[in-house]
Write an enzyme that holds these catalytic residues in place. Structure first.
Site, short mmCIF file in Angstrom:
data_model
loop_
_atom_site.label_atom_id
_atom_site.label_comp_id
_atom_site.label_asym_id
_atom_site.label_seq_id
_atom_site.Cartn_x
_atom_site.Cartn_y
_atom_site.Cartn_z
N HIS A 480 -7.95 -0.76 -5.66
CA HIS A 480 -7.31 -1.05 -6.95
C HIS A 480 -6.44 0.14 -7.29
O HIS A 480 -6.91 1.27 -7.39
CB HIS A 480 -8.35 -1.27 -8.05
CG HIS A 480 -7.72 -1.63 -9.37
ND1 HIS A 480 -7.55 -2.94 -9.76
CD2 HIS A 480 -7.21 -0.87 -10.36
CE1 HIS A 480 -6.95 -2.97 -10.95
NE2 HIS A 480 -6.74 -1.71 -11.33
N CYS A 481 -5.15 -0.11 -7.47
CA CYS A 481 -4.19 0.97 -7.68
C CYS A 481 -3.80 1.06 -9.15
O CYS A 481 -3.18 0.13 -9.68
CB CYS A 481 -2.93 0.76 -6.83
SG CYS A 481 -1.72 2.09 -7.01
N PRO A 482 -4.14 2.15 -9.84
CA PRO A 482 -3.77 2.28 -11.25
C PRO A 482 -2.28 2.45 -11.46
O PRO A 482 -1.77 2.22 -12.55
CB PRO A 482 -4.54 3.54 -11.69
CG PRO A 482 -4.72 4.34 -10.44
CD PRO A 482 -4.89 3.33 -9.34
#
Length: 725
Positions: A480-482
């Site tokens: 999951h890439c912020p």
């Protein structure tokens, strides 16, 4: 407030504050088997009676041939019971002797026979120990889950006491009313809240359990959650609309209950995170127009925290470039702090799952703002100075074209990574389909947290992972890439990779452009300034805003190149970031089962855990630096270059990557995938070893499929244009 404890309501059945159900019998107290070989140790046969003659002991150990001999002798049959009403089926059930249970049922055992001190059925004995395979067997043969024991507990209540979510999911899919009560009016939701099991509370609420139901004394589930003081349970109940002012028959509200039981900290924290003040009233922001903007909190907070960083980045650049360095730097820091403080005030009124910056599009907005102001700076300042405004023969049209190209690619692939479905695994269409999946997994002995997601209620494909931020299972989950406020999965992984490449090349090309730009505009600039070298002084005095922007965007090159390097290595190895960090799941580690059916693997804890991390196999620890390290992608980079990854080093010999077909083939599968680069791919589709696969429906590893020769729903297959995996 001692009377608040559930134990005090049922004083004839329980003691103290544990409120645990009465054990099945004095013999059953010792039944704590972890493996099928462990048996009930209470009241073993004496010297006058051999093990072969004791039907109860034979049932405990699961010795089917010995039981057959006893039946053939005519001394016993499957309906035998002792003075307490306990049958061999009871002992086989509590010790998870599946084969013995099946044998006894086939030979006429009374499946709903009550026995023991608590007058309970074999189903309840099995449920007490969370043996859900045995529970399923008994249910398939007519066991009634609504039958109650001496205390008024049915199988759903007894299962709730241990907090095993998989068992509760199994029972709820049998049609048991979720709000069925015990003798004293307690629902399963109340018991889960009292015991402090957030996952169970969440499950019951999603299943439709009433947060307004009360027991005989007028206590709601929220009152019972405050007894234990579990923040997760309290928060979830408030989110689902629990009455914050509900009074018991003695007039005690949840606030009074929390005060008397010293759980006010958890109570106030949950209220705050749900947007209420400490008295339980909606918190009203002091700024004008707040009631209008916060009609849809999630939408407003999401948009605000995405666009507000545009102001932050601009203010930082202007502040730092408008004064000498010893004033500009503190001024820039002050501007950043002030603007972030405003964002923090808005965050105080966000939904409970958005109360931290890393759970919002804040970082996404910072990158988007940097991209936007860089584009504006190029168009308004750098472009003309390095083309038409450059001295004759010193224009750099090609370099400007390359930057424009990379900038455009970066914008497109950034938006694609952010907006495209990352590969969410489709959910079932209803309870009937969910039950069919559960039944199939039980038949395959694969009903565990590795193969079934209790949140999405689906069979989890290999290489998928449930993302707690997105609240969905993602096929071939990478991370999951912020920075893109989205998961990176099978559908957008290649877009994300192109985004990193374009961004890297764009920063490098812009740095070259700025070198030529400053070479032109700084000829007559002063070399005098504070702290810095004469060359840097000339650049800053010539154009301080562009100089600060250049430093800022070049700093981004550090984490981008680390992430890009890691991604290149992982693609060559046919691994995802999650697999690199935590190991590869190939579907072969679920053959050895404990008594509950959970895998014999320390990396896969039981879902009976009470914490919010119970459903996933690792814990995130560390302080601010550790969080920053994860955000910037430093962790996987270090694991990759040092060889300490989960599939490297010491673990390398333990398990071969079944998805790797060699470096060249792995790269070919990724880069030459026929899915469109400029567009969205078909959900889950990819190429593995030159064959088309569907990662949203892959349930067995390629290596296992090669051995078994199967090409059905449990694996992958090459498909035509009209075929569906």
């Amino acid at each position: 407030m001692g009377t608040i404890a559930m134990a005090s309501i049922n004083t004839t059945s329980t003691s103290g504050g544990s409120a645990a159900p009465i054990q099945m019998s004095g013999k059953a107290n010792a039944a704590t088997p972890k493996l099928n070989s462990e048996v009930e140790m209470g009241s073993l046969p004496g010297d006058a009676q051999t093990q072969e003659d004791d039907i109860m002991q034979v049932a405990r150990v699961g010795d089917v041939p010995a039981m057959e001999k006893l039946f053939e002798s005519g001394e016993y049959d499957a309906t035998y019971h002792d003075d307490e009403g306990i049958t061999p089926l009871h002992w086989a059930a509590i010790n998870n002797q599946y084969a013995m249970c099946k044998f006894l049922i086939e030979h006429g055992a009374e499946i709903n026979r009550k026995g023991g001190e608590s007058i309970a059925t074999p189903l309840q004995w099995a449920a007490q120990r969370c043996h859900y395979y045995t529970v399923n067997l008994l249910l398939q043969h007519g066991a009634d889950p609504l039958v109650t024991d001496a205390q008024g507990y049915n199988t759903l209540h007894i299962s709730t006491f241990n907090g095993n979510v998989l068992l509760l999911v199994l029972l709820l899919h049998q049609g048991i009313p979720v709000d069925v009560i015990d003798t004293f009016g307690h629902t399963a939701l109340m018991w889960a809240a009292y015991k402090g099991f957030p996952q169970c509370v969440d499950l019951f609420l999603r299943w439709g359990a009433s947060v307004h139901a009360t027991d005989e004394q007028g206590f709601t589930a929220l009152h019972w959650a405050l007894v234990k003081g579990s923040p997760g349970c309290i928060l979830k109940l408030i989110e689902y609309g629990a009455d914050r002012f509900a009074k018991t028959q003695t007039g005690k509200t949840p606030s009074v209950t929390a005060k008397e039981l010293n759980t006010e900290v958890a109570w106030h924290r949950a209220l705050t995170e749900c947007g209420f003040d400490e008295d339980g009233h909606p918190a009203v922001p002091p700024w004008p127009g707040a009631s209008y903007f916060l009609k849809d909190k999630r939408s407003f907070v999401t948009r605000f925290l995405f666009f507000w960083p545009f102001v932050l980045v601009w203010a930082m650049l202007v502040a730092m470039s408008s004064a000498p360095v010893y004033i500009g730097v503190p001024l820039g820091i002050a501007a950043v702090y002030a603007i972030q403080w405003v964002a923090q005030q808005v965050l105080e009124y966000a939904p409970s799952d958005m109360r931290h910056f890393h759970k919002t599009p804040w970082l996404t907005g910072i990158f988007a703002a940097t991209l936007f102001w860089t584009g504006v700076n190029w168009l308004t300042t750098v472009l003309f100075a390095t083309t038409l405004g450059a001295p004759e023969g010193k224009g750099h049209g090609i370099l400007n074209f390359l930057f424009a190209l990379f900038f455009g690619f970066t914008v497109y692939f950034y938006i694609a990574s952010m907006r495209y479905d990352p590969g969410f695994v489709p959910k079932m269409n209803g309870i009937a389909e969910q039950k069919a999946v559960i039944d199939e997994l039980l038949a395959q002995w694969k009903y565990d947290e590795t193969n079934f997601c209790v949140t999405c209620m689906i069979q989890t494909p290999l290489r998928s992972k449930h993302c707690r931020r997105c609240q969905r299972c993602v096929a071939k989950h990478d991370h999951h890439c912020p920075w893109v406020y989205n998961c990176v999965g099978i559908n957008n992984h290649r877009h994300f990779f192109f985004y990193l490449i374009s961004l890297t090349m764009g920063i490098v090309s812009y740095d070259f452009l700025l070198y030529y730009y400053f070479d032109t505009v700084s000829k007559n600039a002063s070399e005098t300034c504070n702290v810095l070298s004469p060359t840097l002084c000339k650049y800053i005095n010539a154009d301080s805003y562009t100089s600060i922007l250049a430093i800022w965007i070049t700093m981004q090159l550090l984490w981008v190149t680390m992430l890009l390097f890691t991604q290149f290595i992982q693609v060559a190895r046919a691994m995802t970031t999650y697999e690199n960090m935590f190991g590869i799941r190939d579907g072969t580690n679920i053959t050895a089962l404990t008594s509950t059916g959970a895998p014999l693997d320390p990396n896969h804890p039981s879902l009976s855990a009470t914490g919010p991390a119970a459903a996933h196999s690792h814990k995130h620890k560390g302080g601010m630096l550790k969080s920053l390290s994860r955000t910037l992608g430093v962790d996987p980079f270090i694991e990759t270059i040092t060889g300490r990854g989960a599939v490297s080093g010491k673990n390398k010999r333990k398990k071969k990557n079944p998805y790797s077909k060699g470096c060249i083939t792995n790269c070919k599968d990724f880069w030459c995938d026929p899915a469109p680069i400029f567009g969205q791919r078909e959900n889950g589709s990819a190429v593995l070893g030159g064959e088309r696969v569907d990662y949203s429906a892959m349930y067995e590893s390629p290596s296992l499929m090669t051995i078994t020769g199967r090409r059905d729903r449990g694996g992958y297959e090459a498909v035509g244009t009209e075929d569906v995996v």
